[in-house]
Design a protein around this motif. Structure first.
Motif, PDB file in Angstrom:
ATOM      1  N   ARG A  59       4.644  -4.880  -7.693  1.00 39.62           N
ATOM      2  CA  ARG A  59       4.675  -4.760  -6.236  1.00 39.62           C
ATOM      3  C   ARG A  59       5.069  -6.095  -5.624  1.00 39.62           C
ATOM      4  NH1 ARG A  59       1.418  -0.192  -6.707  1.00 39.62           N
ATOM      5  NH2 ARG A  59      -0.305  -0.425  -8.177  1.00 39.62           N
ATOM      6  N   MET A  80       4.928  -8.054  -1.853  1.00 42.41           N
ATOM      7  CA  MET A  80       4.269  -7.999  -0.553  1.00 42.41           C
ATOM      8  C   MET A  80       4.668  -9.224   0.259  1.00 42.41           C
ATOM      9  SD  MET A  80       0.541  -7.091  -2.169  1.00 42.41           S
ATOM     10  CE  MET A  80       0.475  -6.171  -3.726  1.00 42.41           C
ATOM     11  N   ARG A 100       2.628  -6.684   4.698  1.00 47.91           N
ATOM     12  CA  ARG A 100       3.281  -5.430   4.308  1.00 47.91           C
ATOM     13  C   ARG A 100       3.665  -5.407   2.828  1.00 47.91           C
ATOM     14  NH1 ARG A 100       5.742  -1.478   7.047  1.00 47.91           N
ATOM     15  NH2 ARG A 100       5.461  -2.617   9.013  1.00 47.91           N
ATOM     16  N   VAL A 101       3.447  -4.258   2.184  1.00 41.26           N
ATOM     17  CA  VAL A 101       3.974  -3.999   0.845  1.00 41.26           C
ATOM     18  C   VAL A 101       5.420  -3.547   1.036  1.00 41.26           C
ATOM     19  CG1 VAL A 101       3.726  -2.691  -1.283  1.00 41.26           C
ATOM     20  CG2 VAL A 101       1.687  -3.309   0.029  1.00 41.26           C
TER      21      VAL A 101
END
Length: 219
Positions: free
Chosen positions: A142, A144, A99-100
């Motif tokens: 980002r 993750m 999942r991000v």
């Protein structure tokens, strides 16, 4: 990245295998993967200044559970002849998907840093991404988190490699140029003191060399 899921892969190649690998990846493998339901895009990066031919592949997935989805697992259990030829030649292979959990910034950068983490982040991921993305010429940041259960599912393709490395979480920083990404890395220890400064400073950066979006697939 449009989806909430990801799949990240690193591998090294011997010089004599690099051209065959590049043809396999761009002419067969990426198309095969991006056609799978839930795969949105594939980006391939090559390490700058590394003594080895090191590559990083980042798949954009619609949902985190795509990594353990029936269609993807079926492909992993039925590798093509070309895949069967390539897989045993990959070295220092590492793979994880899930999942991000945090993202900030707009668009994608041409240069990228990847920080693999052995444990899930103890810092505030959203705040860290916002701080990094606000820096000059940083396009996006980002965080993750891998799903260990889905990533560790045994498949025929996985059995062709000697051993897959794993990671608990991943921080990706995307920027315009080497200076901007290096500046973001230098900022990291002040934002997340748990991260190892020496390892961060020695990280290779990756430059984009191929991109395939699902919307560009040939009919």
């Amino acid at each position: 990245m449009r989806g909430s899921g990801f799949l990240a892969i690193w591998s090294d190649l011997a010089p004599e295998d690099e051209t065959d690998w590049a043809h396999w990846m761009t002419r067969e493998h990426s198309v095969e993967r991006v056609r799978i339901e839930g795969f949105l895009a594939c980006r391939i990066f090559r390490a700058l200044g590394a003594t080895k031919n090191r590559y990083f592949i980042l798949y954009d997935l619609e949902k985190p559970d795509t990594v353990g989805g029936a269609e993807y697992l079926a492909r992993l259990d039925a590798p093509t002849p070309w895949s069967q030829h390539i897989m045993p030649r990959l070295r220092n292979f590492a793979r994880g998907g899930g999942r991000v959990i945090a993202t900030a910034g707009i668009g994608q950068g041409g240069l990228l840093a990847t920080i693999r983490l052995d444990t899930k982040p103890e810092w505030e991921a959203d705040a860290l991404c916002r701080e990094l993305a606000s820096m000059d010429r940083v396009a996006a940041a980002r965080v993750m988190v891998s799903d260990a259960v889905q990533t560790s599912i045994q498949t025929r393709e996985k059995s062709m490699r000697s051993k897959d490395g794993t990671f608990a979480a991943l921080l990706v920083i995307e920027g315009f140029d080497e200076t901007s990404v290096r500046n973001a890395l230098l900022r990291l220890p002040s934002l997340a003191p748990q991260l190892n400064r020496r390892l961060i400073e020695e990280l290779p950066l990756y430059a984009i060399c191929f991109n395939l979006d699902r919307r560009l697939l040939p009919s």
